[in-house]
Design a protein around this motif. Structure first.
Motif, PDB file in Angstrom:
ATOM      1  N   GLY A 120      27.336  37.951  48.908  1.00  0.00           N
ATOM      2  CA  GLY A 120      27.645  38.532  47.602  1.00  0.00           C
ATOM      3  C   GLY A 120      29.107  38.413  47.211  1.00  0.00           C
ATOM      4  N   GLY A 121      29.840  37.515  47.846  1.00  0.00           N
ATOM      5  CA  GLY A 121      31.279  37.406  47.638  1.00  0.00           C
ATOM      6  C   GLY A 121      31.679  36.942  46.249  1.00  0.00           C
ATOM      7  N   LYS A 122      32.669  37.626  45.693  1.00  0.00           N
ATOM      8  CA  LYS A 122      33.196  37.293  44.372  1.00  0.00           C
ATOM      9  C   LYS A 122      34.688  37.602  44.358  1.00  0.00           C
ATOM     10  CE  LYS A 122      32.386  38.139  39.504  1.00  0.00           C
ATOM     11  NZ  LYS A 122      33.220  38.865  38.695  1.00  0.00           N
ATOM     12  N   VAL A 123      35.466  36.696  43.754  1.00  0.00           N
ATOM     13  CA  VAL A 123      36.915  36.864  43.646  1.00  0.00           C
ATOM     14  C   VAL A 123      37.225  37.732  42.430  1.00  0.00           C
ATOM     15  CG1 VAL A 123      39.127  35.652  43.479  1.00  0.00           C
ATOM     16  CG2 VAL A 123      37.203  34.559  44.633  1.00  0.00           C
ATOM     17  N   SER A 124      38.246  38.572  42.544  1.00  0.00           N
ATOM     18  CA  SER A 124      38.641  39.421  41.419  1.00  0.00           C
ATOM     19  C   SER A 124      39.289  38.582  40.321  1.00  0.00           C
ATOM     20  CB  SER A 124      39.621  40.499  41.878  1.00  0.00           C
ATOM     21  OG  SER A 124      40.890  39.934  42.131  1.00  0.00           O
ATOM     22  N   ASP A 125      39.420  39.175  39.156  1.00  0.00           N
ATOM     23  CA  ASP A 125      40.019  38.512  38.005  1.00  0.00           C
ATOM     24  C   ASP A 125      41.488  38.861  37.857  1.00  0.00           C
ATOM     25  OD1 ASP A 125      37.688  37.196  37.210  1.00  0.00           O
ATOM     26  OD2 ASP A 125      36.978  38.934  36.095  1.00  0.00           O
ATOM     27  N   SER A 126      42.161  39.131  38.971  1.00  0.00           N
ATOM     28  CA  SER A 126      43.573  39.496  38.923  1.00  0.00           C
ATOM     29  C   SER A 126      44.319  38.807  40.063  1.00  0.00           C
ATOM     30  CB  SER A 126      43.708  41.017  39.049  1.00  0.00           C
ATOM     31  OG  SER A 126      45.060  41.388  39.050  1.00  0.00           O
ATOM     32  N   PHE A 127      45.405  38.144  39.699  1.00  0.00           N
ATOM     33  CA  PHE A 127      46.278  37.504  40.675  1.00  0.00           C
ATOM     34  C   PHE A 127      47.637  38.181  40.571  1.00  0.00           C
ATOM     35  CE2 PHE A 127      49.729  34.622  41.637  1.00  0.00           C
ATOM     36  CZ  PHE A 127      49.364  34.144  42.884  1.00  0.00           C
ATOM     37  N   LEU A 128      48.309  38.321  41.708  1.00  0.00           N
ATOM     38  CA  LEU A 128      49.599  38.999  41.716  1.00  0.00           C
ATOM     39  C   LEU A 128      50.592  38.215  42.550  1.00  0.00           C
ATOM     40  CD1 LEU A 128      51.024  41.711  40.871  1.00  0.00           C
ATOM     41  CD2 LEU A 128      50.284  42.617  43.070  1.00  0.00           C
ATOM     42  N   TYR A 129      51.716  37.836  41.933  1.00  0.00           N
ATOM     43  CA  TYR A 129      52.886  37.424  42.707  1.00  0.00           C
ATOM     44  C   TYR A 129      53.588  38.725  43.002  1.00  0.00           C
ATOM     45  CZ  TYR A 129      53.049  32.319  42.271  1.00  0.00           C
ATOM     46  OH  TYR A 129      52.808  30.975  42.380  1.00  0.00           O
ATOM     47  N   ARG A 130      53.793  39.018  44.268  1.00  0.00           N
ATOM     48  CA  ARG A 130      54.243  40.346  44.650  1.00  0.00           C
ATOM     49  C   ARG A 130      55.485  40.296  45.516  1.00  0.00           C
ATOM     50  NH1 ARG A 130      51.341  45.397  47.316  1.00  0.00           N
ATOM     51  NH2 ARG A 130      52.760  46.833  46.326  1.00  0.00           N
ATOM     52  N   PHE A 131      56.370  41.248  45.307  1.00  0.00           N
ATOM     53  CA  PHE A 131      57.508  41.456  46.192  1.00  0.00           C
ATOM     54  C   PHE A 131      57.235  42.737  46.959  1.00  0.00           C
ATOM     55  CE2 PHE A 131      61.533  43.476  47.244  1.00  0.00           C
ATOM     56  CZ  PHE A 131      62.140  42.447  47.955  1.00  0.00           C
ATOM     57  N   TRP A 132      57.184  42.628  48.282  1.00  0.00           N
ATOM     58  CA  TRP A 132      56.917  43.803  49.111  1.00  0.00           C
ATOM     59  C   TRP A 132      57.549  43.588  50.469  1.00  0.00           C
ATOM     60  CZ3 TRP A 132      55.781  48.600  48.454  1.00  0.00           C
ATOM     61  CH2 TRP A 132      55.280  49.377  49.494  1.00  0.00           C
ATOM     62  N   GLN A 133      58.198  44.613  50.959  1.00  0.00           N
ATOM     63  CA  GLN A 133      58.839  44.605  52.275  1.00  0.00           C
ATOM     64  C   GLN A 133      59.724  43.369  52.458  1.00  0.00           C
ATOM     65  OE1 GLN A 133      55.493  45.222  54.925  1.00  0.00           O
ATOM     66  NE2 GLN A 133      55.666  47.433  54.684  1.00  0.00           N
ATOM     67  N   GLY A 134      60.503  43.075  51.422  1.00  0.00           N
ATOM     68  CA  GLY A 134      61.505  42.029  51.510  1.00  0.00           C
ATOM     69  C   GLY A 134      61.011  40.608  51.349  1.00  0.00           C
ATOM     70  N   ARG A 135      59.760  40.422  50.945  1.00  0.00           N
ATOM     71  CA  ARG A 135      59.283  39.047  50.769  1.00  0.00           C
ATOM     72  C   ARG A 135      58.391  38.922  49.542  1.00  0.00           C
ATOM     73  NH1 ARG A 135      54.160  37.625  52.892  1.00  0.00           N
ATOM     74  NH2 ARG A 135      53.035  39.444  53.599  1.00  0.00           N
ATOM     75  N   TRP A 136      58.341  37.697  49.013  1.00  0.00           N
ATOM     76  CA  TRP A 136      57.507  37.354  47.869  1.00  0.00           C
ATOM     77  C   TRP A 136      56.287  36.598  48.356  1.00  0.00           C
ATOM     78  CZ3 TRP A 136      57.997  38.405  42.699  1.00  0.00           C
ATOM     79  CH2 TRP A 136      59.191  39.019  42.298  1.00  0.00           C
ATOM     80  N   TYR A 137      55.123  36.895  47.784  1.00  0.00           N
ATOM     81  CA  TYR A 137      53.894  36.191  48.132  1.00  0.00           C
ATOM     82  C   TYR A 137      52.885  36.340  46.997  1.00  0.00           C
ATOM     83  CZ  TYR A 137      52.408  40.915  49.460  1.00  0.00           C
ATOM     84  OH  TYR A 137      52.113  42.249  49.446  1.00  0.00           O
ATOM     85  N   GLY A 138      51.845  35.528  47.025  1.00  0.00           N
ATOM     86  CA  GLY A 138      50.746  35.649  46.081  1.00  0.00           C
ATOM     87  C   GLY A 138      49.609  36.395  46.738  1.00  0.00           C
ATOM     88  N   THR A 139      48.845  37.133  45.966  1.00  0.00           N
ATOM     89  CA  THR A 139      47.724  37.865  46.536  1.00  0.00           C
ATOM     90  C   THR A 139      46.530  37.890  45.569  1.00  0.00           C
ATOM     91  OG1 THR A 139      47.022  39.936  47.597  1.00  0.00           O
ATOM     92  CG2 THR A 139      48.561  40.137  45.777  1.00  0.00           C
ATOM     93  N   LEU A 140      45.362  37.776  46.165  1.00  0.00           N
ATOM     94  CA  LEU A 140      44.083  37.883  45.462  1.00  0.00           C
ATOM     95  C   LEU A 140      43.181  38.799  46.266  1.00  0.00           C
ATOM     96  CD1 LEU A 140      43.556  34.134  44.590  1.00  0.00           C
ATOM     97  CD2 LEU A 140      43.440  35.976  42.911  1.00  0.00           C
ATOM     98  N   SER A 141      42.242  39.418  45.592  1.00  0.00           N
ATOM     99  CA  SER A 141      41.266  40.241  46.308  1.00  0.00           C
ATOM    100  C   SER A 141      39.868  39.777  45.919  1.00  0.00           C
ATOM    101  CB  SER A 141      41.462  41.724  45.986  1.00  0.00           C
ATOM    102  OG  SER A 141      41.297  41.951  44.608  1.00  0.00           O
ATOM    103  N   GLY A 142      38.919  40.231  46.706  1.00  0.00           N
ATOM    104  CA  GLY A 142      37.532  39.895  46.440  1.00  0.00           C
ATOM    105  C   GLY A 142      36.639  40.992  46.976  1.00  0.00           C
TER     106      GLY A 142
END
Length: 185
Positions: free
Chosen positions: A140-162
């Protein structure tokens, strides 16, 4: 009578097209999946009169959403020429802003900034595809409709959820688009 019927059909057709998102351009597609659309939106952002030709430093997060409300991009940047003033911009079919943002805390502002040129928006669709492939392995896996470039704990990264039938999942990506973490929450 015949003219009235033709006019009625034209009106009904136009309403059907409008209801289905039948227009063209970047607002009718999912910009998280559509590399060209997102790149164009971000190029338009860089060319706003308040930013054009200036170094653009992104503050903390860039949120990209594609859902029932349409495509949305939320981004805050250091006001060009300032050392601490942050302005927020919002995309909903077109760009609005700048709007002043109140910042609190005694932290070093420069540690929360990244050049917009280091955020490769052409990689967002690649990251989405990677997440989509991972979610295909999940019931039943589905990717969310939100992408985030995030700064957290001193680093930048991209994140997606599902989400799957039996759990929620989260992925992190390096700025080059490579998957660095995939976990069940």
């Amino acid at each position: 009578m015949r003219k009235l019927l033709v006019i009625l059909m034209v009106v009904v057709s136009m309403l059907a097209l409008a209801g289905c998102g039948g227009g063209s351009g970047t607002t009718s597609s999912n910009i998280i999946k559509d590399q060209a659309a997102l790149v164009k939106i971000m190029d338009d952002f860089k060319n706003l009169s308040s930013l054009k030709g200036k170094e653009i430093m992104v503050f903390q997060d860039v949120n990209i959403i594609s859902g029932k409300s349409g495509n949305i991009v939320l981004i805050s940047v250091l006001k060009p020429g300032s050392k601490e003033d942050i302005d927020a911009y919002e995309y909903r079919g077109s760009w609005s802003g700048p709007k002043p943002v109140q910042i609190t805390g005694k932290g070093d502002m420069s540690r929360n900034l990244i050049s917009i040129n280091k955020l490769d928006f052409s990689k967002v669709s690649v990251m989405y595809k990677t997440m989509e492939d991972k979610m295909k392995e999940i019931e039943g896996g589905k990717v969310s409709d939100s992408f985030l470039y995030r700064f957290w704990q001193g680093r930048w990264y991209g994140t997606l959820s599902g989400e799957g039938t039996r759990g929620k999942y989260r992925a992190e990506f390096a700025l080059d688009g490579s998957l660095t973490k995939f976990e069940k929450q």
